[in-house]
Design an enzyme around this catalytic site. Structure first.
Site, PDB file in Angstrom:
ATOM      1  N   GLU A  48      46.133  55.341  58.214  1.00  0.00           N
ATOM      2  CA  GLU A  48      47.252  55.516  57.271  1.00  0.00           C
ATOM      3  C   GLU A  48      47.017  56.851  56.580  1.00  0.00           C
ATOM      4  OE1 GLU A  48      49.667  53.460  57.303  1.00  0.00           O
ATOM      5  OE2 GLU A  48      48.800  51.659  58.182  1.00  0.00           O
ATOM      6  N   LYS A  76      34.399  50.997  51.788  1.00  0.00           N
ATOM      7  CA  LYS A  76      33.924  52.236  51.180  1.00  0.00           C
ATOM      8  C   LYS A  76      35.024  52.813  50.301  1.00  0.00           C
ATOM      9  CE  LYS A  76      33.727  56.551  51.636  1.00  0.00           C
ATOM     10  NZ  LYS A  76      33.701  56.859  50.209  1.00  0.00           N
ATOM     11  N   CYS A 116      51.127  58.699  48.788  1.00  0.00           N
ATOM     12  CA  CYS A 116      51.338  59.139  50.177  1.00  0.00           C
ATOM     13  C   CYS A 116      52.824  59.170  50.493  1.00  0.00           C
ATOM     14  CB  CYS A 116      50.599  58.216  51.130  1.00  0.00           C
ATOM     15  SG  CYS A 116      50.986  56.506  50.834  1.00  0.00           S
ATOM     16  N   GLY A 172      41.089  61.850  58.492  1.00  0.00           N
ATOM     17  CA  GLY A 172      41.524  60.949  59.568  1.00  0.00           C
ATOM     18  C   GLY A 172      41.127  61.502  60.927  1.00  0.00           C
ATOM     19  N   GLY A 220      43.801  57.681  54.016  1.00  0.00           N
ATOM     20  CA  GLY A 220      43.345  58.921  53.382  1.00  0.00           C
ATOM     21  C   GLY A 220      44.052  60.112  53.997  1.00  0.00           C
ATOM     22  N   GLU A 254      43.188  65.283  57.379  1.00  0.00           N
ATOM     23  CA  GLU A 254      41.977  66.030  57.768  1.00  0.00           C
ATOM     24  C   GLU A 254      40.811  65.064  58.036  1.00  0.00           C
ATOM     25  OE1 GLU A 254      40.973  68.538  54.531  1.00  0.00           O
ATOM     26  OE2 GLU A 254      39.073  69.157  55.476  1.00  0.00           O
ATOM     27  N   GLU A 311      51.368  68.538  52.469  1.00  0.00           N
ATOM     28  CA  GLU A 311      51.316  67.542  51.402  1.00  0.00           C
ATOM     29  C   GLU A 311      50.588  68.132  50.190  1.00  0.00           C
ATOM     30  OE1 GLU A 311      48.571  64.230  51.949  1.00  0.00           O
ATOM     31  OE2 GLU A 311      50.111  62.876  51.198  1.00  0.00           O
TER      32      GLU A 311
HETATM   33  P1  NAD Z   1      40.398  61.663  51.687  1.00  0.00           P
HETATM   34  O1  NAD Z   1      40.789  61.677  53.112  1.00  0.00           O
HETATM   35  O2  NAD Z   1      39.752  62.844  51.123  1.00  0.00           O
HETATM   36  O3  NAD Z   1      39.416  60.431  51.403  1.00  0.00           O
HETATM   37  C1  NAD Z   1      39.770  59.103  51.760  1.00  0.00           C
HETATM   38  C2  NAD Z   1      38.496  58.290  51.929  1.00  0.00           C
HETATM   39  O4  NAD Z   1      37.768  58.806  53.038  1.00  0.00           O
HETATM   40  C3  NAD Z   1      37.547  58.350  50.733  1.00  0.00           C
HETATM   41  O5  NAD Z   1      36.948  57.089  50.558  1.00  0.00           O
HETATM   42  C4  NAD Z   1      36.528  59.373  51.174  1.00  0.00           C
HETATM   43  O6  NAD Z   1      35.275  59.219  50.539  1.00  0.00           O
HETATM   44  C5  NAD Z   1      36.428  59.048  52.649  1.00  0.00           C
HETATM   45  N1  NAD Z   1      35.897  60.140  53.480  1.00  0.00           N
HETATM   46  C6  NAD Z   1      35.865  61.469  53.209  1.00  0.00           C
HETATM   47  N2  NAD Z   1      35.279  62.135  54.228  1.00  0.00           N
HETATM   48  C7  NAD Z   1      34.946  61.205  55.153  1.00  0.00           C
HETATM   49  C8  NAD Z   1      34.333  61.263  56.418  1.00  0.00           C
HETATM   50  N3  NAD Z   1      33.947  62.417  56.949  1.00  0.00           N
HETATM   51  N4  NAD Z   1      34.158  60.108  57.096  1.00  0.00           N
HETATM   52  C9  NAD Z   1      34.565  58.927  56.595  1.00  0.00           C
HETATM   53  N5  NAD Z   1      35.135  58.809  55.386  1.00  0.00           N
HETATM   54  C10 NAD Z   1      35.343  59.936  54.680  1.00  0.00           C
HETATM   55  O7  NAD Z   1      41.722  61.246  50.887  1.00  0.00           O
HETATM   56  P2  NAD Z   1      41.905  61.138  49.321  1.00  0.00           P
HETATM   57  O8  NAD Z   1      41.906  62.530  48.779  1.00  0.00           O
HETATM   58  O9  NAD Z   1      40.996  60.121  48.771  1.00  0.00           O
HETATM   59  O10 NAD Z   1      43.373  60.513  49.251  1.00  0.00           O
HETATM   60  C11 NAD Z   1      44.514  61.253  49.383  1.00  0.00           C
HETATM   61  C12 NAD Z   1      45.084  61.166  50.788  1.00  0.00           C
HETATM   62  O11 NAD Z   1      45.278  59.807  51.155  1.00  0.00           O
HETATM   63  C13 NAD Z   1      46.448  61.814  50.872  1.00  0.00           C
HETATM   64  O12 NAD Z   1      46.527  62.567  52.039  1.00  0.00           O
HETATM   65  C14 NAD Z   1      47.403  60.617  50.943  1.00  0.00           C
HETATM   66  O13 NAD Z   1      48.625  60.878  51.543  1.00  0.00           O
HETATM   67  C15 NAD Z   1      46.581  59.647  51.721  1.00  0.00           C
HETATM   68  N6  NAD Z   1      47.076  58.289  51.519  1.00  0.00           N
HETATM   69  C16 NAD Z   1      47.761  57.692  52.534  1.00  0.00           C
HETATM   70  C17 NAD Z   1      48.304  56.422  52.355  1.00  0.00           C
HETATM   71  C18 NAD Z   1      49.060  55.739  53.446  1.00  0.00           C
HETATM   72  O14 NAD Z   1      49.242  54.535  53.348  1.00  0.00           O
HETATM   73  N7  NAD Z   1      49.515  56.438  54.473  1.00  0.00           N
HETATM   74  C19 NAD Z   1      48.116  55.761  51.138  1.00  0.00           C
HETATM   75  C20 NAD Z   1      47.399  56.397  50.121  1.00  0.00           C
HETATM   76  C21 NAD Z   1      46.880  57.672  50.333  1.00  0.00           C
END
Ligand code: NAD
Length: 479
Positions: free
Chosen positions: A234, A159, A268, A217, A212, A215, A369
């Site tokens: 992650e 996804k 991240c 997570g 992601g 929140e 962040e």
């Molecule tokens: P996000 O958490 O908003 O979204 C990430 C993914 O989760 C997207 O595909 C989104 O559609 C999906 N999602 C959203 N709500 C969901 C739910 N309720 N259930 C299941 N899936 C859902 O994050 P973002 O804004 O896309 O990315 C930024 C974040 O990602 C930052 O916090 C960044 O630090 C983190 N990130 C972490 C790493 C790592 O390796 N630790 C790498 C890249 C990004």
């Protein structure tokens, strides 16, 4: 009726494409086909040599379409074309070839001779794995997860972020052309809040690999708890860089600029907190600001561009809100801090590279962040203070140390609460070694043998080796 969603180019705010959004029936079909492909299909049963061939074909397919993939990634995310051309796309191909070439070694069985028994340790795939990826590195993170999950013999449902699905669509074509058996890879487009719960709570899904925000997570942890699934989380970061007085100043300034402004700070592992030893602070901050001001903003697809737009209006508003709060708490904007005036940038979601001074550990911006081009630079007087400041965070993803004394830098690195610490460099990721954070930055690893093994489960088969095949258990009750 199929719902459509417009995909925007953040450099111009113009529509790039319109894609179909998955409904409940599509989700059902994806989960079903993944389940059937795992339970009855050939993929988990292929010889490792055959699986390797398919993964190498995907890697070759990515390289064959490299220019097109880089162009798409840049149009969809706004990241400078140089970054997608030289980092995201080749690294994605390399991940598939790495796990293709190492899967036999990583999946090798272990035989242990125990007291009166032999243990045969086998690594098996989990089954159906849901891969949820963010928008900052859409192709690369999807490739990391997919290469490892597939190499281990799982079937997957990917996804992508609803903001950045375009390279995943191309990846789907590449995988199709590579001839993978039906149902092994499914890709679902839709908003996380709509499809996430359905995917993550479903009993037929065995594992979720999520990258992601913290929140989301936490929400996924809740969904997964309903059926107890294997998870990799992650999550976000608030990483710290420590610049010691004996550092190569030019390298430290240039590297620190990259560590917060690359990909518009939407990393991240962004070093959003930079701690500089007081003896060199004045020189460091002067050079850092001079160079930050020179970073060339522009459309992602312009080869001259060094910094593109943020991913969306919403993300830019978030960054502005963090800045306003920081200013209200006493932080000083040393450069940037606003939307650029240039008329050619007015439609995109651009924001100037920003440096803040006067930030203290109690401030919101020190703790949360921002995920944008905002560096908080402060000074420290001794190393223990720097380590304490660096560790004063709920996140624990990454760290950087700049010093010519490698021995001392390594001993500082050991005291930094983070899953990865770079010394005199930044952002080096290798397929050979694991990556992942601690504390609120999540758990589980990606990449390396350790990350790969997350996508497998250990089975331990113990067989009797007692002399005359007479284990004590057979006589325990005296019968
Ligand atoms: P996000 O958490 O908003 O979204 C990430 C993914 O989760 C997207 O595909 C989104 O559609 C999906 N999602 C959203 N709500 C969901 C739910 N309720 N259930 C299941 N899936 C859902 O994050 P973002 O804004 O896309 O990315 C930024 C974040 O990602 C930052 O916090 C960044 O630090 C983190 N990130 C972490 C790493 C790592 O390796 N630790 C790498 C890249 C990004």
């Amino acid at each position: 009726m199929t719902r459509k969603q417009k995909i925007l180019n953040p450099s111009t705010n113009e529509a790039l494409a319109e894609i179909n959004v998955a409904g409940k029936e599509d989700m059902e079909a994806a989960i079903n086909s993944s389940r059937v492909a795992f339970d009855k299909g050939p993929w988990p049963r292929l010889s490792l040599a055959e699986r390797k061939k398919f993964l190498l074909k995907i890697s070759e397919g990515i390289l064959a379409k490299a220019a097109e993939l880089a162009r798409l990634e840049t149009l969809n995310t706004g990241k400078p074309i140089k970054e997608s051309t030289f980092m995201d796309v080749p690294s994605s191909a390399k991940t598939f070839s790495h796990f293709a070439n190492h899967l036999e070694e990583y999946l090798e069985d272990t035989i242990l001779e125990l007291e009166n028994a032999k243990s045969h340790l086998i690594r098996e795939p989990h089954g159906v794995v849901v891969l949820i990826v963010p928008w900052n590195y859409p192709l690369l993170i999807a490739s990391w997860k997919m290469a490892q999950a597939l190499a281990a013999g799982n079937t997957v449902i990917l996804k992508p972020s609803s903001l950045t699905p375009l390279t995943a669509l191309e990846l789907a074509k590449i995988i199709h052309d590579a001839g993978l058996p039906e149902g092994v890879v499914n890709i679902i487009h839709g908003s996380g809040s709509e499809v996430g719960q359905l995917l993550c709570a479903d009993k037929r899904v065995d594992m979720i690999s999520f990258t992601g925000s913290n929140e989301v997570g936490r929400q996924i942890l809740g969904y997964a708890a309903q059926n107890v699934k294997k998870l990799i989380m992650e999550l976000g970061g608030k990483s710290a860089s420590i610049v010691l007085a004996d550092a190569d100043l030019e390298a430290a300034v240039n590297g620190s600029l990259c560590s917060i402004f690359l990909n518009q700070g939407q990393m991240c592992t962004a070093m959003s907190r930079i701690f500089v030893e007081e003896d060199i602070y004045d020189k460091f901050i002067a050079d850092f600001i001079t160079k930050a001001k020179k970073i060339k903003l522009g459309r992602g697809d312009d080869y001259e561009t060094q910094m593109g737009p943020l991913i969306s209006q919403e993300q830019r508003n978030k960054v502005i809100a963090y800045l306003e709060k920081a200013k209200a708490e006493g932080a000083k904007v040393l450069c940037g801090g606003k939307i650029p005036d240039a008329t050619d940038l007015k439609n995109g979601f651009f924001f100037e590279p920003t440096v803040l001074g006067g930030v203290s550990a109690q401030m919101n911006i020190f703790q949360e962040e921002v995920f944008g081009p905002v560096a908080c630079v402060s000074k420290f007087s001794d190393v223990e203070e720097a380590i304490k400041l660096a560790n004063q965070s709920n996140f624990a993803l990454a760290g950087t140390i700049w010093s010519k004394d490698i021995v001392s830098a390594e001993s500082i690195a050991k005291k930094i609460n983070a899953g990865i610490v770079w010394i005199n460099t930044y952002g080096m990721f290798y397929n050979e070694v694991p990556y992942g954070g601690f504390k609120q930055s999540g758990f589980g690893k990606e990449l390396g043998r350790e990350g790969f093994l997350e996508y497998t489960r250990f089975k331990n088969i113990i067989s009797d080796q007692t002399k005359g095949a007479k284990p004590l258990v057979n006589y325990w009750y005296g019968f």
